[in-house]
Design a protein around this motif. Structure first.
Motif, short mmCIF file in Angstrom:
data_model
loop_
_atom_site.label_atom_id
_atom_site.label_comp_id
_atom_site.label_asym_id
_atom_site.label_seq_id
_atom_site.Cartn_x
_atom_site.Cartn_y
_atom_site.Cartn_z
N GLN A 234 8.15 0.50 3.30
CA GLN A 234 7.00 1.11 2.63
C GLN A 234 6.96 0.80 1.13
O GLN A 234 6.23 1.46 0.38
CB GLN A 234 7.04 2.64 2.83
CG GLN A 234 7.09 3.08 4.27
CD GLN A 234 5.89 2.61 5.07
OE1 GLN A 234 4.78 2.53 4.54
NE2 GLN A 234 6.09 2.31 6.35
N ILE A 237 3.46 0.07 -0.41
CA ILE A 237 2.59 1.25 -0.42
C ILE A 237 3.01 2.20 -1.53
O ILE A 237 2.17 2.76 -2.24
CB ILE A 237 2.63 1.96 0.95
CG1 ILE A 237 2.03 1.07 2.04
CG2 ILE A 237 1.88 3.29 0.89
CD1 ILE A 237 2.10 1.66 3.42
N ILE A 238 4.32 2.39 -1.69
CA ILE A 238 4.82 3.31 -2.72
C ILE A 238 4.44 2.83 -4.11
O ILE A 238 4.01 3.62 -4.97
CB ILE A 238 6.35 3.47 -2.60
CG1 ILE A 238 6.71 4.14 -1.28
CG2 ILE A 238 6.91 4.28 -3.77
CD1 ILE A 238 8.19 4.16 -0.99
N ILE A 245 1.65 9.30 -2.96
CA ILE A 245 2.94 9.51 -2.30
C ILE A 245 3.60 10.77 -2.87
O ILE A 245 4.13 11.60 -2.12
CB ILE A 245 3.87 8.29 -2.51
CG1 ILE A 245 3.25 7.03 -1.91
CG2 ILE A 245 5.24 8.56 -1.89
CD1 ILE A 245 2.98 7.09 -0.43
N ASN A 303 -3.73 3.25 9.86
CA ASN A 303 -4.00 3.33 8.42
C ASN A 303 -4.55 4.69 7.99
O ASN A 303 -5.14 4.81 6.92
CB ASN A 303 -5.00 2.23 8.02
CG ASN A 303 -4.44 0.84 8.28
OD1 ASN A 303 -3.30 0.55 7.93
ND2 ASN A 303 -5.25 -0.02 8.88
N LEU A 308 0.24 8.11 7.07
CA LEU A 308 0.89 7.98 5.77
C LEU A 308 1.73 9.22 5.46
O LEU A 308 2.85 9.11 4.96
CB LEU A 308 -0.16 7.79 4.68
CG LEU A 308 0.38 7.68 3.24
CD1 LEU A 308 1.30 6.47 3.11
CD2 LEU A 308 -0.76 7.59 2.24
N VAL A 311 4.98 9.12 7.26
CA VAL A 311 5.87 8.12 6.67
C VAL A 311 6.50 8.67 5.39
O VAL A 311 7.69 8.46 5.13
CB VAL A 311 5.11 6.81 6.39
CG1 VAL A 311 5.95 5.88 5.53
CG2 VAL A 311 4.74 6.13 7.70
#
Length: 337
Positions: A234, A237-238, A245, A303, A308, A311
């Motif tokens: 990830q 994304i982070i 996040i 998605n 999310l 995760v």
């Protein structure tokens, strides 16, 4: 504790950083590793978790399992917190933060999905990693096995109705392949391997404790490599959405510390020995992230905000749980032996 174990939190922090860096420098590699999965269970992570769980399984004495039934208080705490409290407090925190406190910071159309992801995390108590946390707190391996096994039995019949009630969705499709595969990989296989190893050691007159001490570094290495992989998967994304996040992580962190405090205080009030009290509190705090992620993807899409959120739960879990393990170890003397 060895010097390496004493500074475990530092090594985990460095592994988090390494995972973020490697995930952004070599996304293709982590993409290949992430694709090695079946029924939403990543096989590479599964092997590493197996390495973490195996040493504790060797310590299980099947002859002593019958004595667990004479000490039901730890099981009562685990079941009440996991199934009558935790899913509902997670739902309440999700609504509080994403419908109210964070309303001006997020896309309002995504708020229900973030809440749904948090609910899925709250309704999926841990199956595998709790063995690791129990081992790090010197928990009773026999009692921990029974707690996890009873929890899994309840999950088979209780997960879907609770999620359906909290999400207001009537058609919840439980990913049975994920559930069964996780139980087989994380409990059945290492349990059989541990039992065979224990029998072989005893037959040869060797010390079980000495053997587990020798292989413990491999268990810790498995934990560190797992952290690198999870954050590597990830990493992009982070880096791309750090604020989002962080926002999702807030209610998860509050829930984790709150649930642990409740379970630990309850165990203290009932005067449970520390080797039962610590795993008892930790099992309610940790999550079965494979199940939560699989259901989130099935219900809302890969998605989605729900996927999310689940995760982020994975990313938050290891650092938070290690801090709770450290706290449990520091307060050991306050509990009966």
């Amino acid at each position: 504790m060895s010097l390496f174990e004493r500074w475990l939190t530092l090594w985990v922090a460095l592994c988090i950083l390494a995972g973020l860096v490697l995930g952004n420098l070599a996304p293709a590699l982590f993409g290949v590793l992430a694709g090695l999965e079946y029924a939403s269970v990543n096989l590479v992570v599964a092997v590493l978790i197996w390495a973490m769980v195996y040493p504790m399984m060797i310590a299980i004495d099947f002859g002593s399992l019958k004595d667990v039934g004479r000490r039901p208080k730890g099981l009562i705490i685990t079941l009440v917190i996991n199934w009558l409290i935790k899913p509902f407090t997670m739902a309440a925190l999700g609504v509080l933060f994403f419908n109210h406190l964070f309303a001006g910071l997020i896309d309002p159309t995504k708020a229900p999905e973030y809440i749904a992801g948090l609910i899925l995390l709250g309704a999926a108590p841990c199956t595998a990693m709790v063995f690791v946390w129990s081992q790090l707190t010197k928990g009773d391996p026999n009692y921990t096995l029974v707690q996890v096994s009873v929890n899994d039995l309840v999950m088979v019949v209780g997960f879907a109705p609770i999620v359906a009630f909290l999400l207001g969705v009537t058609d919840i499709s439980v990913p049975w392949e994920t559930l069964i595969l996780s139980v087989v990989l994380y409990i059945v296989i290492p349990l059989i391997a541990g039992a065979l190893t224990r029998r072989a050691l005893i037959a040869r007159g060797q010390s079980v404790e000495a053997f587990t001490a020798r292989i413990k570094p491999a268990s810790v290495l498995g934990l560190l490599l797992t952290v690198i992989l999870l954050f590597g998967f990830q990493g992009q994304i982070i880096i791309a959405q750090p604020l989002l996040i962080a926002l999702i992580a807030v209610p998860i962190i509050i829930q984790s510390y709150g649930i642990f405090a409740l379970g630990y205080a309850w165990a203290y009030a009932w005067r449970l020995p520390h080797k039962v009290a610590a795993p008892c509190a930790l099992i309610g705090t940790s999550n079965f992230f494979e199940l939560a992620v699989a259901v989130a993807i099935g219900l809302f899409g890969l998605n989605s905000g729900a996927a999310l959120a689940t995760v982020v739960g994975v990313l938050v879990e290891v650092p938070v749980m290690l801090s709770l393990v450290a706290f449990a170890n520091r307060t050991r003397e306050r509990f009966p032996t």
